[in-house]
Design a protein around this motif. Structure first.
Motif, mmCIF file in Angstrom:
data_model
loop_
_atom_site.group_PDB
_atom_site.id
_atom_site.type_symbol
_atom_site.label_atom_id
_atom_site.label_comp_id
_atom_site.label_asym_id
_atom_site.label_seq_id
_atom_site.Cartn_x
_atom_site.Cartn_y
_atom_site.Cartn_z
ATOM 1 N N PRO A 10 0.809 -1.230 0.000
ATOM 2 C CA PRO A 10 0.000 0.000 0.000
ATOM 3 C C PRO A 10 0.839 1.275 0.000
ATOM 4 O O PRO A 10 0.510 2.249 -0.683
ATOM 5 N N ALA A 11 1.935 1.273 0.743
ATOM 6 C CA ALA A 11 2.795 2.455 0.780
ATOM 7 C C ALA A 11 3.514 2.648 -0.554
ATOM 8 O O ALA A 11 3.714 3.787 -0.995
ATOM 9 N N LEU A 12 3.895 1.545 -1.201
ATOM 10 C CA LEU A 12 4.559 1.652 -2.504
ATOM 11 C C LEU A 12 3.621 2.230 -3.558
ATOM 12 O O LEU A 12 4.030 3.024 -4.400
ATOM 13 N N SER A 13 2.355 1.838 -3.517
ATOM 14 C CA SER A 13 1.421 2.365 -4.510
ATOM 15 C C SER A 13 1.019 3.805 -4.212
ATOM 16 O O SER A 13 0.716 4.564 -5.126
ATOM 17 N N ALA A 14 1.059 4.217 -2.942
ATOM 18 C CA ALA A 14 0.693 5.584 -2.579
ATOM 19 C C ALA A 14 1.845 6.559 -2.763
ATOM 20 O O ALA A 14 1.630 7.766 -2.885
ATOM 21 N N ALA A 15 3.069 6.065 -2.799
ATOM 22 C CA ALA A 15 4.242 6.936 -2.905
ATOM 23 C C ALA A 15 4.348 7.530 -4.307
ATOM 24 O O ALA A 15 3.845 6.971 -5.282
ATOM 25 N N GLN A 16 5.037 8.687 -4.414
ATOM 26 C CA GLN A 16 5.263 9.296 -5.723
ATOM 27 C C GLN A 16 6.137 8.406 -6.584
ATOM 28 O O GLN A 16 5.941 8.298 -7.788
ATOM 29 N N CYS A 17 7.112 7.765 -5.969
ATOM 30 C CA CYS A 17 7.988 6.838 -6.692
ATOM 31 C C CYS A 17 8.266 5.652 -5.784
ATOM 32 O O CYS A 17 9.188 5.686 -4.983
ATOM 33 N N GLY A 18 7.462 4.625 -5.910
ATOM 34 C CA GLY A 18 7.668 3.417 -5.117
ATOM 35 C C GLY A 18 8.690 2.525 -5.773
ATOM 36 O O GLY A 18 8.628 2.255 -6.973
ATOM 37 N N ILE A 19 9.650 2.041 -4.989
ATOM 38 C CA ILE A 19 10.735 1.224 -5.519
ATOM 39 C C ILE A 19 10.721 -0.116 -4.796
ATOM 40 O O ILE A 19 10.793 -0.163 -3.567
ATOM 41 N N ALA A 20 10.629 -1.196 -5.557
ATOM 42 C CA ALA A 20 10.701 -2.543 -4.994
ATOM 43 C C ALA A 20 12.042 -3.159 -5.376
ATOM 44 O O ALA A 20 12.583 -2.872 -6.440
ATOM 45 N N VAL A 21 12.559 -4.001 -4.516
ATOM 46 C CA VAL A 21 13.832 -4.670 -4.799
ATOM 47 C C VAL A 21 13.556 -5.945 -5.577
ATOM 48 O O VAL A 21 12.422 -6.383 -5.713
ATOM 49 N N ASP A 22 14.612 -6.558 -6.097
ATOM 50 C CA ASP A 22 14.475 -7.702 -6.987
ATOM 51 C C ASP A 22 13.810 -8.901 -6.305
ATOM 52 O O ASP A 22 13.010 -9.597 -6.914
ATOM 53 N N ASP A 23 14.140 -9.169 -5.054
ATOM 54 C CA ASP A 23 13.574 -10.340 -4.378
ATOM 55 C C ASP A 23 12.295 -10.016 -3.612
ATOM 56 O O ASP A 23 11.902 -10.731 -2.706
ATOM 57 N N ALA A 24 11.591 -8.966 -4.011
ATOM 58 C CA ALA A 24 10.346 -8.561 -3.353
ATOM 59 C C ALA A 24 9.213 -9.503 -3.756
ATOM 60 O O ALA A 24 9.301 -10.246 -4.736
ATOM 61 N N THR A 25 8.142 -9.448 -2.985
ATOM 62 C CA THR A 25 6.967 -10.248 -3.309
ATOM 63 C C THR A 25 6.291 -9.685 -4.548
ATOM 64 O O THR A 25 6.534 -8.538 -4.944
ATOM 65 N N ASP A 26 5.445 -10.490 -5.166
ATOM 66 C CA ASP A 26 4.751 -10.043 -6.378
ATOM 67 C C ASP A 26 3.838 -8.853 -6.094
ATOM 68 O O ASP A 26 3.683 -7.972 -6.942
ATOM 69 N N ALA A 27 3.241 -8.818 -4.907
ATOM 70 C CA ALA A 27 2.367 -7.690 -4.553
ATOM 71 C C ALA A 27 3.160 -6.396 -4.502
ATOM 72 O O ALA A 27 2.711 -5.354 -4.989
ATOM 73 N N ALA A 28 4.360 -6.441 -3.921
ATOM 74 C CA ALA A 28 5.199 -5.243 -3.839
ATOM 75 C C ALA A 28 5.681 -4.824 -5.225
ATOM 76 O O ALA A 28 5.728 -3.638 -5.545
ATOM 77 N N LYS A 29 6.039 -5.797 -6.061
ATOM 78 C CA LYS A 29 6.501 -5.472 -7.412
ATOM 79 C C LYS A 29 5.386 -4.841 -8.244
ATOM 80 O O LYS A 29 5.619 -3.926 -9.017
ATOM 81 N N ASN A 30 4.160 -5.340 -8.102
ATOM 82 C CA ASN A 30 3.035 -4.788 -8.859
ATOM 83 C C ASN A 30 2.659 -3.394 -8.383
ATOM 84 O O ASN A 30 2.190 -2.574 -9.172
ATOM 85 N N ALA A 31 2.858 -3.110 -7.108
ATOM 86 C CA ALA A 31 2.491 -1.798 -6.566
ATOM 87 C C ALA A 31 3.556 -0.748 -6.817
ATOM 88 O O ALA A 31 3.272 0.444 -6.804
ATOM 89 N N ALA A 32 4.780 -1.172 -7.063
ATOM 90 C CA ALA A 32 5.895 -0.226 -7.200
ATOM 91 C C ALA A 32 5.933 0.383 -8.593
ATOM 92 O O ALA A 32 5.480 -0.209 -9.575
ATOM 93 N N ALA A 33 6.495 1.584 -8.673
ATOM 94 C CA ALA A 33 6.688 2.242 -9.959
ATOM 95 C C ALA A 33 7.987 1.790 -10.615
ATOM 96 O O ALA A 33 8.145 1.860 -11.828
ATOM 97 N N MET A 34 8.942 1.313 -9.804
ATOM 98 C CA MET A 34 10.248 0.907 -10.305
ATOM 99 C C MET A 34 10.696 -0.333 -9.539
ATOM 100 O O MET A 34 10.476 -0.424 -8.335
ATOM 101 N N ILE A 35 11.333 -1.271 -10.237
ATOM 102 C CA ILE A 35 11.847 -2.482 -9.596
ATOM 103 C C ILE A 35 13.354 -2.518 -9.817
ATOM 104 O O ILE A 35 13.824 -2.492 -10.952
#
Length: 118
Positions: A10-35
């Motif tokens: 939720p925080a990644l999708s609400a952020a102006q630029c959400g960044i997920a790392v490579d070994d993140a969960t699929d939910a975090a990767k889908n919510a992030a603007a950049m991986i």
């Protein structure tokens, strides 16, 4: 905002630029603007540098295009109104084409990234 878990989505999708790392969960990767697929923030730094180069190239193109269009407009207006010169449409078309040829080097030039945002 960076995150790697389901609780960060939720925080990644609400952020102006959400960044997920490579070994993140699929939910975090889908919510992030950049991986990030590499270790560290070098990918973000590279993206910022490249975007500044693109901005500099676009700025030079637009400023040159605007200046040359104004120059041609003034020149043709003086020819038509001051000297009462009839212009052949073919010459105007050729002038526009040759003007576009001079813009090719601007699109291919090597820009350096600015140290600060513009």
């Amino acid at each position: 905002m960076t995150g790697d878990g389901v609780n960060d989505a939720p925080a990644l999708s609400a952020a102006q630029c959400g960044i997920a790392v490579d070994d993140a969960t699929d939910a975090a990767k889908n919510a992030a603007a950049m991986i990030l697929t590499t270790e560290g923030l070098s990918a973000v730094f590279g993206a910022v540098v490249e975007s500044r180069k693109i901005f500099a190239r676009l700025y030079s193109y637009v400023s040159y295009r605007l200046a040359s269009t104004i120059q041609i407009l003034i020149y043709l207006s003086i020819l038509v109104y001051a000297f009462d010169c009839a212009l052949d449409p073919l010459y105007v078309i050729l002038l526009a084409l040759f003007n576009d040829v001079t813009m090719i080097p601007i699109a291919e030039d090597r820009q350096t990234a600015s140290a600060e945002p513009e």
